[in-house]
Enzyme design. Structure first.
Site, short mmCIF file in Angstrom:
data_model
loop_
_atom_site.label_atom_id
_atom_site.label_comp_id
_atom_site.label_asym_id
_atom_site.label_seq_id
_atom_site.Cartn_x
_atom_site.Cartn_y
_atom_site.Cartn_z
N GLY A 11 0.84 -1.20 0.00
CA GLY A 11 0.00 0.00 0.00
C GLY A 11 0.87 1.25 0.00
N ARG A 14 0.48 5.65 -1.60
CA ARG A 14 -0.05 6.90 -1.02
C ARG A 14 -0.09 6.79 0.50
NH1 ARG A 14 -3.43 6.87 -4.75
NH2 ARG A 14 -3.54 4.66 -5.26
N ASP A 61 -1.92 -7.43 -5.79
CA ASP A 61 -3.03 -7.49 -4.83
C ASP A 61 -2.55 -8.40 -3.71
OD1 ASP A 61 -5.26 -8.06 -3.35
OD2 ASP A 61 -6.52 -8.61 -5.06
N VAL A 62 -2.41 -7.84 -2.50
CA VAL A 62 -1.82 -8.64 -1.41
C VAL A 62 -2.67 -9.85 -1.02
CG1 VAL A 62 -0.45 -6.74 -0.44
CG2 VAL A 62 -2.80 -7.13 0.40
N SER A 140 -5.05 -0.51 14.14
CA SER A 140 -5.80 0.76 14.22
C SER A 140 -6.43 0.87 15.60
CB SER A 140 -6.91 0.77 13.16
OG SER A 140 -7.82 1.83 13.41
N TYR A 152 -13.80 -3.86 9.77
CA TYR A 152 -12.45 -3.27 9.91
C TYR A 152 -11.92 -3.48 11.33
CZ TYR A 152 -9.01 0.60 9.41
OH TYR A 152 -7.88 1.38 9.36
N ALA A 155 -10.84 -7.04 11.74
CA ALA A 155 -9.60 -7.29 11.01
C ALA A 155 -8.40 -6.68 11.75
CB ALA A 155 -9.69 -6.71 9.59
N LYS A 156 -8.57 -5.46 12.25
CA LYS A 156 -7.45 -4.78 12.92
C LYS A 156 -7.13 -5.44 14.27
CE LYS A 156 -6.26 -1.67 9.88
NZ LYS A 156 -5.13 -2.00 9.00
P1 NAP Z 1 -4.80 4.88 1.94
O1 NAP Z 1 -4.34 6.30 1.78
O2 NAP Z 1 -6.16 4.50 1.46
O3 NAP Z 1 -3.69 3.92 1.27
C1 NAP Z 1 -3.86 2.52 1.31
C2 NAP Z 1 -3.18 1.94 0.08
O4 NAP Z 1 -3.36 0.51 0.12
C3 NAP Z 1 -3.80 2.44 -1.22
O5 NAP Z 1 -2.80 2.84 -2.13
C4 NAP Z 1 -4.55 1.22 -1.72
O6 NAP Z 1 -4.68 1.16 -3.14
C5 NAP Z 1 -3.67 0.10 -1.21
N1 NAP Z 1 -4.38 -1.18 -1.25
C6 NAP Z 1 -5.68 -1.42 -0.98
N2 NAP Z 1 -5.98 -2.71 -1.18
C7 NAP Z 1 -4.83 -3.32 -1.60
C8 NAP Z 1 -4.49 -4.62 -1.98
N3 NAP Z 1 -5.42 -5.61 -1.98
N4 NAP Z 1 -3.22 -4.89 -2.36
C9 NAP Z 1 -2.30 -3.91 -2.38
N5 NAP Z 1 -2.55 -2.64 -2.03
C10 NAP Z 1 -3.81 -2.33 -1.65
O7 NAP Z 1 -4.74 4.44 3.47
P2 NAP Z 1 -3.89 4.99 4.72
O8 NAP Z 1 -4.77 5.92 5.46
O9 NAP Z 1 -2.54 5.42 4.29
O10 NAP Z 1 -3.82 3.66 5.60
C11 NAP Z 1 -2.71 2.78 5.57
C12 NAP Z 1 -2.92 1.70 6.62
O11 NAP Z 1 -3.07 2.30 7.90
C13 NAP Z 1 -4.17 0.86 6.40
O12 NAP Z 1 -3.93 -0.47 6.77
C14 NAP Z 1 -5.17 1.51 7.32
O13 NAP Z 1 -6.20 0.61 7.66
C15 NAP Z 1 -4.28 1.88 8.48
N6 NAP Z 1 -4.81 2.95 9.32
C16 NAP Z 1 -5.10 4.18 8.81
C17 NAP Z 1 -5.61 5.18 9.64
C18 NAP Z 1 -5.95 6.58 9.16
O14 NAP Z 1 -6.50 7.36 9.95
N7 NAP Z 1 -5.64 6.94 7.92
C19 NAP Z 1 -5.82 4.90 10.99
C20 NAP Z 1 -5.53 3.63 11.48
C21 NAP Z 1 -5.02 2.67 10.63
P3 NAP Z 1 -5.96 1.83 -3.85
O15 NAP Z 1 -5.97 3.29 -3.45
O16 NAP Z 1 -5.72 1.59 -5.28
O17 NAP Z 1 -7.16 1.11 -3.26
#
Ligand code: NAP
Length: 251
Positions: A11, A14, A61-62, A140, A152, A155-156
């Site tokens: 991931g 971004r 795709d993971v 999370s 979610y 999963a977390k």
């Molecule tokens: P994000 O900006 O949506 O980035 C997630 C990335 O993972 C995206 O580029 C997405 O691709 C990619 N992805 C999704 N499904 C995938 C797959 N099957 N195989 C490979 N790549 C895949 O999310 P983020 O906010 O940076 O979050 C990153 C991690 O932190 C996640 O696990 C999220 O649950 C966790 N987290 C985030 C927050 C928060 O507040 N942001 C808080 C707690 C935990 P696409 O865009 O093409 O779908």
């Protein structure tokens, strides 16, 4: 561990994954940036190259076992054996339980749990062979329960159990496993949540910040810095832990 070390960040196109990839490159790792769309990784790879680092983009795709195996083999062939794995790829499919579809449930389980399992199973062979490794899983604060996130949250929370078990099984090979449980981090994921509830993202962030003890929302770099510590040699006696990174305490 000396010599060139290779890290994989899933991931990484971004958000938290991109910031983590850039930070690990700054720490001296060659970084494989994995995401669904290989082209979407270009920005992260460019940022690393412009800073003098080494990076590779791979579309995967993971949740797809065959593509995971192929991607890890490609990383090992082109960059060297991966010894750091950051399981960061994630999605949300929020809905109240009575409206949650089976697909909402299955797709979230698939990316977070099956994805982390497949990636870790593929990479651990390189880590155990090297006698040194680091796994960091993105959990999370939602693992503690969050309205509209039964899938979610489960999963977390599952990733926390997975992390502790990895720590127990892999410790004797010099491999540590830890989880980071972020609070609100400003990324496209939280921007999409704001859009879904019809809120302006700036207003949404300001409202979230009021509930956070340090009175701000997190930035991707806040998480990247903690990943950098957990994969460092300084953290070699830290394993099986869940570190809440949320601008305040969590249980
Ligand atoms: P994000 O900006 O949506 O980035 C997630 C990335 O993972 C995206 O580029 C997405 O691709 C990619 N992805 C999704 N499904 C995938 C797959 N099957 N195989 C490979 N790549 C895949 O999310 P983020 O906010 O940076 O979050 C990153 C991690 O932190 C996640 O696990 C999220 O649950 C966790 N987290 C985030 C927050 C928060 O507040 N942001 C808080 C707690 C935990 P696409 O865009 O093409 O779908």
């Amino acid at each position: 561990m000396t010599g060139n070390r290779v890290a994989i960040v899933t991931g990484g196109a971004r958000g938290i994954g991109a910031a983590t990839a850039v930070r690990l490159a700054r720490e001296g790792f060659a970084v494989a940036v994995l995401d669904l769309d290989e082209a979407a990784c270009a920005g992260t790879v460019r940022a690393i190259a412009e800073a003098g680092g080494t990076a590779l983009a791979a579309g995967v795709d993971v949740a797809d076992a065959g593509r995971v195996t192929a991607a890890v083999e490609r990383v090992a062939a082109e960059l060297g054996p991966p010894v750091v794995l950051v399981n960061n790829a994630g999605i949300t499919r929020d809905n109240l339980l009575f409206k949650m579809s089976e697909d909402d449930w299955d797709s979230v389980m698939s990316v977070h749990l099956r994805g982390a399992f497949l990636m870790t199973r593929a990479v651990q062979a390189h880590m155990t062979k090297a006698g040194w490794g680091r796994v960091v899983n993105l959990s999370s604060v939602s693992a503690l329960g969050n309205r509209g996130q039964a899938n979610y949250s489960a999963a977390k929370a599952g990733l926390q159990g997975f992390t502790k078990t990895l720590a127990i099984e892999l410790g004797k090979f010099g491999v540590t496993a830890n989880a980071i449980a972020p609070g609100f981090i400003a990324t496209e994921m939280t921007a999409a949540t704001a859009a879904r509830v019809g809120a302006d993202f700036e207003v949404f962030k300001a409202a979230a910040a009021e509930q956070i003890p340090v009175r701000r929302v997190g930035e991707p770099e806040d998480i990247a810095g903690v990943v950098a510590f957990l994969v460092s040699d300084d953290a070699s006696f830290v394993s099986g832990q869940v570190l809440y990174v949320a601008g305040g305490p969590r249980d």
